[in-house]
Design an enzyme around this catalytic site. Structure first.
Site, PDB file in Angstrom:
ATOM      1  N   GLU A  76       2.711   4.877  -4.065  1.00 51.26           N
ATOM      2  CA  GLU A  76       2.731   5.821  -5.216  1.00 51.26           C
ATOM      3  C   GLU A  76       4.068   6.538  -5.312  1.00 51.26           C
ATOM      4  OE1 GLU A  76       0.163   5.597  -2.921  1.00 51.26           O
ATOM      5  OE2 GLU A  76      -0.861   4.273  -4.310  1.00 51.26           O
ATOM      6  N   ASP A  87      -9.086   3.484  -2.446  1.00 48.81           N
ATOM      7  CA  ASP A  87     -10.084   3.874  -1.454  1.00 48.81           C
ATOM      8  C   ASP A  87     -11.399   4.325  -2.057  1.00 48.81           C
ATOM      9  OD1 ASP A  87      -8.125   3.204   0.285  1.00 48.81           O
ATOM     10  OD2 ASP A  87      -7.505   5.259   0.725  1.00 48.81           O
ATOM     11  N   ASP A 131       0.863  -1.190   0.000  1.00 48.00           N
ATOM     12  CA  ASP A 131       0.000   0.000   0.000  1.00 48.00           C
ATOM     13  C   ASP A 131       0.899   1.239   0.000  1.00 48.00           C
ATOM     14  OD1 ASP A 131      -2.301   1.578   0.232  1.00 48.00           O
ATOM     15  OD2 ASP A 131      -2.337   1.434   2.422  1.00 48.00           O
TER      16      ASP A 131
END
Ligand code: MIG
Length: 744
Positions: free
Chosen positions: A374, A460, A371
């Site tokens: 990015e 999300d 997670d």
């Protein structure tokens, strides 16, 4: 004057600057080297333009491609730039030292598909799409930048599908006719060289086959990862996890995997566990394995800046973190507080990370969930200079990274690769520690080719019907971009789900290749048993259908691994030339034989379903719906809890009996259910866990119904299932009889 490119669209921004004006075309400053080549890839002609701008009188490099399969061998033939047949009047130019522009006509009939992860309907036309890895939890109409960046666009024109792919990790802005002038523009923000690919017109499956021949296809995932996965942010301690496992088994709700979010760690330090809340971390996975559960842990890239933390010290000592232009380690805030970020562009960092992951693997953790890769940061969520017109020079790009092949490079140029390279290191860790087990890695960020390393989820979302609806076109486009193993959080991540929404979400989720219920910290509980017994019964029933479908799902993954075909497909994949099927995105095909037409609104009791040519059967009732030669729309009821699926007449589906986890799979009877008196199908089986299928240890049969009987032909007989062999049955509309599979 500045404006917020995250929340403002370009047209509005221009107005703010002072009235709308058409942007004048930049003039070309290109003075580098460009040449063109072409090759046939799986029957499709692929042209590429190889562009190397000149930077300070030197020719820029083309950075190493992490998108192309390493083993790929293509015979490129040089062709003159003039002879390059560009459809739709393509032109390109270098507008500034840090930007290339591509222009092309887009006749009104052309639809735009693919382009990776977009918050969009199936047709992307009319919008601007920025590809720059971003942690954006607000998935709304203005959510332009999301987590993944896959610059592969499909232009659909009747039965012809043309592809454009820019093999560059640098940020890009694709304007797909936002001004409604039948013209599109792509801006590529880079100071480096790149390849620009154009795929000649082909069928949709052929085009995706060609693209995935180049960027890869996911190998078969471990069977357990296709079962039900239960997650939430976060199960706070090991008692809760054990209790959760008990609940699934006691209530007989099938489940394979429990997922641990960030709170298992010691103050969010990666490669640690909390001694207070998870004192028996080492034995937890083993204990749960006895109950037939696998454990997955989240792993974020940020390493806590803490001189006493060995991982941080090691990263500093061996120079493995991203650094500022001044040569200091770049520090930003994420969950652990001030943190350093591994520079995954360096092979050395990747092997360090790979070895560190042993911590989880030796504690029995089966899969790794990446997670925040990015990478997300709490204070630089918006690291693009604003407004963004060109790629700044390397030393003005937040921080620098170092590539073994290409040297020092500004972060923005390669940001889109961060998640992919973390995924690559993670997959290697699993392969190294468990050489004959198929790895399971899940990632949020990724770029072209990410399917070779990891499964993905789309970040999300929120517990809204709108996001349930959007999951279909979004996953269809992700699949057309090469990433088949994908899903969204079932029930919705943010906000509070409702019992009805949860059931509706499972009705669709059964067909997400990645099948996981997940919700956020503050959200109300949404495990299948968090509501009334009636809701629990409905959700259990739906999860059971997923397990029933596993043999079919396995065959679809097998197909993907060889052809690149996604599991979730737009109707036009199988019904080209049907103008009513084209662009339909509130229905989808799940493989060739099942069509899903879900309820997507609250209090919905019926909907119109478009049935392409042929007859169809209702999944749950087995009732035959008379279709037609040219397709027809029928109003169907969609009571809560009923799987919204229809089966194509003429198919034989391999369906398993209900099981509680895939540990039982190989012993679970399989029924070949025929839909129609003339029907055919395929059945694939292997051990579901090892790589042995790659060396022929699998079985595959062709199934045909002839005179009401099942006739099987072994297409491949490489696996000896021995005494444990399961039983098989053949089911028609009228009866069920035992079936015997032919040998080779
Ligand atoms: O800043 O780990 O998308 O699935 O539960 C939030 C906590 C960080 C974002 C992920 C979500 C996960 C959450 N994470």
């Amino acid at each position: 004057m500045t404006f917020d490119i995250f929340t403002t669209d370009w047209t509005t921004a221009r107005k703010k600057i002072g009235g709308w004006q058409p942007e004048p075309r930049a003039s070309d400053i290109f003075s580098g080297n460009a040449h063109s080549e072409s090759a046939i890839v799986e029957g499709v002609r692929v042209n590429r333009l190889c562009v190397r701008p000149s930077v300070k009188d030197k020719l820029a490099k083309i950075n190493k491609s992490y998108a192309l399969c390493e083993s790929l061998k293509i015979d490129w033939q040089e062709q003159s730039i003039e002879s390059l047949q560009l459809p739709y009047s393509f032109t390109w130019l270098q507008a500034t030292p840090g930007r290339f522009d591509f222009h092309f006509d887009m006749p009104a009939v052309v639809r735009c598909l693919g382009l990776g992860e977009r918050f969009s309907d199936l047709n992307l036309r009319g919008n601007r799409h920025t590809l720059f890895a971003t942690d954006n939890p607000h998935h709304n109409e203005h959510a332009d930048m999301l987590y993944k960046s896959i610059p592969f666009l499909i232009l659909a024109d009747g039965e012809k599908y043309t592809g454009i792919w820019i093999d560059s990790p640098s940020p890009q802005r694709w304007d797909l006719d936002t001004e409604m002038v039948e013209a599109a523009k792509i801006e590529l923000f880079t100071r480096r060289g790149f390849y620009f690919y154009l795929f000649d017109a082909a069928t949709l499956p052929a085009l995706v086959a060609a693209f995935t021949a180049m960027t890869g296809r996911a190998p078969l995932p471990p069977l357990w990862s296709l079962g039900h996965q239960q997650c939430r942010w976060s199960y706070p301690d090991e008692e809760t996890i054990r209790h959760l496992a008990d609940q699934f088994r006691k209530r007989k709700i099938p489940c394979d995997t429990l997922v641990m979010d960030i709170d298992y760690m010691d103050d969010y330090r990666v490669f640690t566990h909390s001694k207070e809340r998870f004192p028996n971390f080492a034995s937890l996975a083993k204990e749960l394995a006895e109950e037939h559960f696998k454990l997955i842990t989240i792993v974020d890239p940020g390493v806590k800046k803490d001189e006493k933390f060995d991982i941080y010290r090691q990263g500093i000592k061996d120079d493995l973190f991203c650094k500022t232009a001044k040569g200091e380690v770049f520090i930003e805030t994420v969950w652990p507080g001030l943190s350093a970020f591994p520079d995954f562009l360096k092979a050395e960092t990747r092997s360090w990370w790979r070895d560190s992951l042993k911590f989880y693997l030796k504690n029995g953790i089966k899969g790794i969930w990446n997670d925040m890769n990015e990478p997300a940061m709490f204070n630089s969520q918006r690291p693009l200079p604003d407004p963004f017109f060109e790629m700044p020079e390397d030393d003005k790009q937040l921080f620098l990274q170092t590539s073994d092949d290409d040297g020092s490079i500004g972060h923005f140029e390669v940001r889109n690769l961060y998640g992919t390279l973390m995924g690559l290191a993670t997959r290697e860790a699993l392969l190294k520690e468990r050489p004959n087990e198929r790895p399971f890695v899940l990632t949020r960020a990724g770029s072209a080719g990410i399917q070779r390393h990891a499964a993905v989820w789309l970040g999300d979302n929120t517990s809204w019907y709108e996001h349930l609806q959007k999951s279909v076109p979004m996953l269809l486009n992700v699949g057309l971009s090469g990433v088949a193993f994908a899903g969204v959080d079932i029930g919705g991540f943010g906000g509070h789900t409702t019992p009805e929404l949860l059931v509706r979400w499972y009705e669709v989720g059964v067909f997400y290749p990645f099948f996981r219920n997940h919700c956020a910290l503050m959200g109300r509980a949404q495990e299948p048993f968090s509501f009334s017994p009636a809701v629990e019964d409905m959700v259990r029933g739906l999860i059971e259908q997923r397990y029933k479908l596993l043999p079919y799902i396995q065959a679809l993954f097998w197909e993907h691994s060889r052809t690149g075909a996604p599991l979730m497909r737009p109707l036009e994949w199988h019904y080209p030339g049907d103008s009513l099927a084209a662009g339909c995105d509130d229905q989808f095909m799940f493989g060739a034989d099942i069509m899903v037409a879900p309820a997507l609104r609250a209090n919905q009791s019926s909907r119109n379903v478009y049935f392409p040519a042929g007859n169809w059967y209702e999944w749950q009732s087995g009732r035959k719906l008379e279709g037609g030669q040219r397709g027809c729309t029928i109003r169907v009821e969609c009571p809560l809890g009923r799987l919204p699926a229809f089966v194509r007449e003429g198919t034989i589906l391999p369906l398993a009996d209900i099981m509680q986890s895939t540990d039982e799979f190989l012993e679970t009877p399989v029924t070949f259910q025929a839909f129609g008196s003339e029907a055919s199908g395929r059945f694939f089986e292997d051990d579901g866990i090892s790589h042995d299928y790659q060396t022929d240890k699998y079985n595959e049969w062709e199934l045909v119904v002839a005179d009401g009987r099942l006739v099987t032909r072994a297409v491949h007989n490489g696996l000896d299932v021995g005494k444990n062999s399961r039983t098989y049955r053949f089911q028609t509309a009228d009866n069920v009889v035992p079936a015997v599979l032919a040998t080779y």
